[in-house]
Design a protein around this motif. Structure first.
Motif, PDB file in Angstrom:
ATOM      1  N   MET A   1     -25.316  26.040  -3.597  1.00  0.00           N
ATOM      2  CA  MET A   1     -25.460  26.166  -2.146  1.00  0.00           C
ATOM      3  C   MET A   1     -26.070  24.896  -1.542  1.00  0.00           C
ATOM      4  SD  MET A   1     -25.150  27.980   0.525  1.00  0.00           S
ATOM      5  CE  MET A   1     -25.823  28.249   2.139  1.00  0.00           C
ATOM      6  N   ARG A   2     -27.136  24.401  -2.194  1.00  0.00           N
ATOM      7  CA  ARG A   2     -27.777  23.185  -1.703  1.00  0.00           C
ATOM      8  C   ARG A   2     -26.840  21.991  -1.784  1.00  0.00           C
ATOM      9  NH1 ARG A   2     -33.540  20.739  -3.852  1.00  0.00           N
ATOM     10  NH2 ARG A   2     -33.659  19.009  -2.353  1.00  0.00           N
ATOM     11  N   GLN A   3     -26.056  21.921  -2.882  1.00  0.00           N
ATOM     12  CA  GLN A   3     -25.100  20.816  -3.030  1.00  0.00           C
ATOM     13  C   GLN A   3     -24.067  20.848  -1.921  1.00  0.00           C
ATOM     14  OE1 GLN A   3     -23.368  20.827  -6.934  1.00  0.00           O
ATOM     15  NE2 GLN A   3     -24.254  18.863  -7.402  1.00  0.00           N
ATOM     16  N   MET A   4     -23.572  22.062  -1.608  1.00  0.00           N
ATOM     17  CA  MET A   4     -22.564  22.188  -0.552  1.00  0.00           C
ATOM     18  C   MET A   4     -23.134  21.727   0.783  1.00  0.00           C
ATOM     19  SD  MET A   4     -19.540  22.969   0.361  1.00  0.00           S
ATOM     20  CE  MET A   4     -18.860  23.884  -1.018  1.00  0.00           C
ATOM     21  N   ARG A   5     -24.385  22.071   1.062  1.00  0.00           N
ATOM     22  CA  ARG A   5     -24.996  21.664   2.332  1.00  0.00           C
ATOM     23  C   ARG A   5     -25.196  20.159   2.390  1.00  0.00           C
ATOM     24  NH1 ARG A   5     -29.546  26.190   3.982  1.00  0.00           N
ATOM     25  NH2 ARG A   5     -28.094  27.928   4.248  1.00  0.00           N
ATOM     26  N   GLU A   6     -25.542  19.573   1.242  1.00  0.00           N
ATOM     27  CA  GLU A   6     -25.705  18.117   1.214  1.00  0.00           C
ATOM     28  C   GLU A   6     -24.382  17.422   1.481  1.00  0.00           C
ATOM     29  OE1 GLU A   6     -27.424  17.348  -2.535  1.00  0.00           O
ATOM     30  OE2 GLU A   6     -29.478  17.861  -1.924  1.00  0.00           O
ATOM     31  N   ARG A   7     -23.308  17.974   0.932  1.00  0.00           N
ATOM     32  CA  ARG A   7     -21.996  17.361   1.155  1.00  0.00           C
ATOM     33  C   ARG A   7     -21.545  17.541   2.594  1.00  0.00           C
ATOM     34  NH1 ARG A   7     -20.193  19.212  -4.614  1.00  0.00           N
ATOM     35  NH2 ARG A   7     -20.224  17.217  -5.697  1.00  0.00           N
ATOM     36  N   LEU A   8     -21.896  18.672   3.179  1.00  0.00           N
ATOM     37  CA  LEU A   8     -21.532  18.903   4.563  1.00  0.00           C
ATOM     38  C   LEU A   8     -22.462  18.149   5.513  1.00  0.00           C
ATOM     39  CD1 LEU A   8     -20.728  22.708   4.435  1.00  0.00           C
ATOM     40  CD2 LEU A   8     -19.110  20.834   4.740  1.00  0.00           C
ATOM     41  N   GLY A   9     -23.447  17.440   4.956  1.00  0.00           N
ATOM     42  CA  GLY A   9     -24.354  16.675   5.785  1.00  0.00           C
ATOM     43  C   GLY A   9     -23.827  15.306   6.137  1.00  0.00           C
ATOM     44  N   THR A  10     -22.612  14.970   5.709  1.00  0.00           N
ATOM     45  CA  THR A  10     -22.026  13.658   5.998  1.00  0.00           C
ATOM     46  C   THR A  10     -21.107  13.630   7.213  1.00  0.00           C
ATOM     47  OG1 THR A  10     -20.156  14.116   4.533  1.00  0.00           O
ATOM     48  CG2 THR A  10     -22.070  13.015   3.574  1.00  0.00           C
ATOM     49  N   PRO A  11     -20.916  14.717   7.960  1.00  0.00           N
ATOM     50  CA  PRO A  11     -19.934  14.669   9.028  1.00  0.00           C
ATOM     51  C   PRO A  11     -20.257  13.680  10.129  1.00  0.00           C
ATOM     52  CG  PRO A  11     -21.198  16.681   9.191  1.00  0.00           C
ATOM     53  CD  PRO A  11     -21.526  16.057   7.883  1.00  0.00           C
ATOM     54  N   ARG A  12     -21.536  13.376  10.350  1.00  0.00           N
ATOM     55  CA  ARG A  12     -21.856  12.410  11.390  1.00  0.00           C
ATOM     56  C   ARG A  12     -21.253  11.050  11.071  1.00  0.00           C
ATOM     57  NH1 ARG A  12     -24.750  12.135  15.768  1.00  0.00           N
ATOM     58  NH2 ARG A  12     -25.616  10.158  16.465  1.00  0.00           N
ATOM     59  N   ALA A  13     -21.303  10.652   9.791  1.00  0.00           N
ATOM     60  CA  ALA A  13     -20.687   9.391   9.389  1.00  0.00           C
ATOM     61  C   ALA A  13     -19.184   9.434   9.635  1.00  0.00           C
ATOM     62  CB  ALA A  13     -20.974   9.116   7.912  1.00  0.00           C
ATOM     63  N   ALA A  14     -18.562  10.578   9.306  1.00  0.00           N
ATOM     64  CA  ALA A  14     -17.129  10.718   9.540  1.00  0.00           C
ATOM     65  C   ALA A  14     -16.822  10.656  11.023  1.00  0.00           C
ATOM     66  CB  ALA A  14     -16.632  12.047   8.951  1.00  0.00           C
ATOM     67  N   GLY A  15     -17.660  11.308  11.828  1.00  0.00           N
ATOM     68  CA  GLY A  15     -17.419  11.322  13.267  1.00  0.00           C
ATOM     69  C   GLY A  15     -17.523   9.947  13.886  1.00  0.00           C
ATOM     70  N   VAL A  16     -18.576   9.217  13.554  1.00  0.00           N
ATOM     71  CA  VAL A  16     -18.766   7.872  14.110  1.00  0.00           C
ATOM     72  C   VAL A  16     -17.643   6.940  13.672  1.00  0.00           C
ATOM     73  CG1 VAL A  16     -20.258   5.841  14.108  1.00  0.00           C
ATOM     74  CG2 VAL A  16     -21.266   8.126  14.292  1.00  0.00           C
ATOM     75  N   ALA A  17     -17.310   6.972  12.375  1.00  0.00           N
ATOM     76  CA  ALA A  17     -16.241   6.119  11.867  1.00  0.00           C
ATOM     77  C   ALA A  17     -14.908   6.481  12.506  1.00  0.00           C
ATOM     78  CB  ALA A  17     -16.142   6.238  10.347  1.00  0.00           C
ATOM     79  N   GLY A  18     -14.670   7.779  12.697  1.00  0.00           N
ATOM     80  CA  GLY A  18     -13.421   8.217  13.309  1.00  0.00           C
ATOM     81  C   GLY A  18     -13.296   7.767  14.753  1.00  0.00           C
ATOM     82  N   VAL A  19     -14.391   7.837  15.495  1.00  0.00           N
ATOM     83  CA  VAL A  19     -14.373   7.378  16.887  1.00  0.00           C
ATOM     84  C   VAL A  19     -14.103   5.884  16.949  1.00  0.00           C
ATOM     85  CG1 VAL A  19     -15.794   7.021  18.940  1.00  0.00           C
ATOM     86  CG2 VAL A  19     -15.838   9.225  17.774  1.00  0.00           C
ATOM     87  N   LEU A  20     -14.769   5.110  16.076  1.00  0.00           N
ATOM     88  CA  LEU A  20     -14.537   3.665  16.045  1.00  0.00           C
ATOM     89  C   LEU A  20     -13.086   3.352  15.712  1.00  0.00           C
ATOM     90  CD1 LEU A  20     -17.754   2.343  14.243  1.00  0.00           C
ATOM     91  CD2 LEU A  20     -17.114   2.039  16.645  1.00  0.00           C
ATOM     92  N   PHE A  21     -12.542   4.043  14.696  1.00  0.00           N
ATOM     93  CA  PHE A  21     -11.146   3.817  14.341  1.00  0.00           C
ATOM     94  C   PHE A  21     -10.228   4.128  15.510  1.00  0.00           C
ATOM     95  CE2 PHE A  21      -7.282   6.214  13.205  1.00  0.00           C
ATOM     96  CZ  PHE A  21      -6.499   5.155  12.778  1.00  0.00           C
ATOM     97  N   ALA A  22     -10.436   5.282  16.151  1.00  0.00           N
ATOM     98  CA  ALA A  22      -9.559   5.706  17.237  1.00  0.00           C
ATOM     99  C   ALA A  22      -9.572   4.697  18.383  1.00  0.00           C
ATOM    100  CB  ALA A  22      -9.985   7.092  17.737  1.00  0.00           C
ATOM    101  N   LEU A  23     -10.758   4.245  18.770  1.00  0.00           N
ATOM    102  CA  LEU A  23     -10.863   3.309  19.884  1.00  0.00           C
ATOM    103  C   LEU A  23     -10.266   1.947  19.544  1.00  0.00           C
ATOM    104  CD1 LEU A  23     -14.451   4.150  21.203  1.00  0.00           C
ATOM    105  CD2 LEU A  23     -12.246   4.956  22.071  1.00  0.00           C
ATOM    106  N   LEU A  24     -10.588   1.437  18.342  1.00  0.00           N
ATOM    107  CA  LEU A  24     -10.074   0.129  17.944  1.00  0.00           C
ATOM    108  C   LEU A  24      -8.565   0.153  17.758  1.00  0.00           C
ATOM    109  CD1 LEU A  24     -12.836  -0.895  15.372  1.00  0.00           C
ATOM    110  CD2 LEU A  24     -12.444  -1.903  17.634  1.00  0.00           C
ATOM    111  N   MET A  25      -8.069   1.202  17.113  1.00  0.00           N
ATOM    112  CA  MET A  25      -6.633   1.312  16.873  1.00  0.00           C
ATOM    113  C   MET A  25      -5.866   1.460  18.185  1.00  0.00           C
ATOM    114  SD  MET A  25      -4.374   1.368  14.459  1.00  0.00           S
ATOM    115  CE  MET A  25      -2.625   1.786  14.294  1.00  0.00           C
ATOM    116  N   ALA A  26      -6.374   2.309  19.073  1.00  0.00           N
ATOM    117  CA  ALA A  26      -5.706   2.504  20.360  1.00  0.00           C
ATOM    118  C   ALA A  26      -5.700   1.210  21.166  1.00  0.00           C
ATOM    119  CB  ALA A  26      -6.396   3.623  21.139  1.00  0.00           C
TER     120      ALA A  26
END
Length: 212
Positions: A1-26
């Motif tokens: 359970m703790r491992q799953m929560r730690e892995r789900l704790g990375t979405p902020r990095a995914a979100g920031v990187a995704g926004v940067l990609f979307a803006l730069l690519m567009a």
């Protein structure tokens, strides 16, 4: 359970990187489209200083867009953790890497319009647009399909976002180069997914499937 929560704790990095990609690519796509409106079949071969400057700016943005996409892809895959399906995960990873390779290849070919005093290569322009709209968008479609499938199986994405992903993947796969400005569909999807992730809509309080 703790491992799953730690892995789900990375979405902020995914979100920031995704926004940067979307803006730069567009931004890169818009700059190239405005500078070379004829696309692969354009008859004009004269490129003025303003058009060259726009393409140069777009080419300078592409490497950063590709790097941001790699971070976005890696963070999304980390969310899957031990619950990932190896087959789907392999297709997800492979399609993302091939897309980035095609993106960089497209940028290299588009650079043919930057040779001062020389008319832009018709072959180079056609190659760049074909690589992006015919092949790159198909790889993007596979990436969207597999990302949506992973999100559905793990229950980390809501149903509307999953349905949107399948619709976007279908558009990229079937329409591709036949629809003007269709390249913007992919960064648009990435932006929506990234904003959703940054809002924190994920089931971190749900028990792990392996928890008794």
């Amino acid at each position: 359970m703790r491992q799953m929560r730690e892995r789900l704790g990375t979405p902020r990095a995914a979100g920031v990187a995704g926004v940067l990609f979307a803006l730069l690519m567009a931004a890169a796509i818009i700059l190239v489209r405005l500078a070379l409106p004829g696309g692969a079949d354009g008859t004009e071969i004269t490129v003025d200083a303003g058009q060259r400057g726009a393409v140069q700016t777009a080419l300078e943005l592409l490497p950063f867009a590709g790097i941001s996409f790699l971070w976005f892809m890696g963070a999304l895959r980390e969310q899957a953790g031990a619950g990932e399906d190896r087959f789907v995960s392999t297709v997800f990873l492979g399609s993302g890497l091939v897309f980035v390779a095609m993106l960089f290849g497209c940028g290299a070919a588009a650079g043919t319009v930057l040779d001062d005093g020389q008319p832009p290569s018709a072959f180079g322009r056609h190659y760049a647009y074909t690589l992006l709209t015919t092949y790159g968008l198909r790889m993007a479609a596979v990436f969207v399909f597999t990302a949506s499938t992973i999100g559905r199986r793990l229950g980390v994405w809501p149903r509307p976002l999953i349905l949107l992903g399948y619709a976007v993947g279908l558009v990229l796969l079937v329409v591709g180069a036949d629809m003007p400005w269709s390249e913007l569909v992919f960064p648009g999807w990435a932006l929506i997914v990234s904003l959703h992730i940054l809002k924190g809509h994920r089931p971190t309080d749900h028990p792990s499937p392996t928890t008794p």
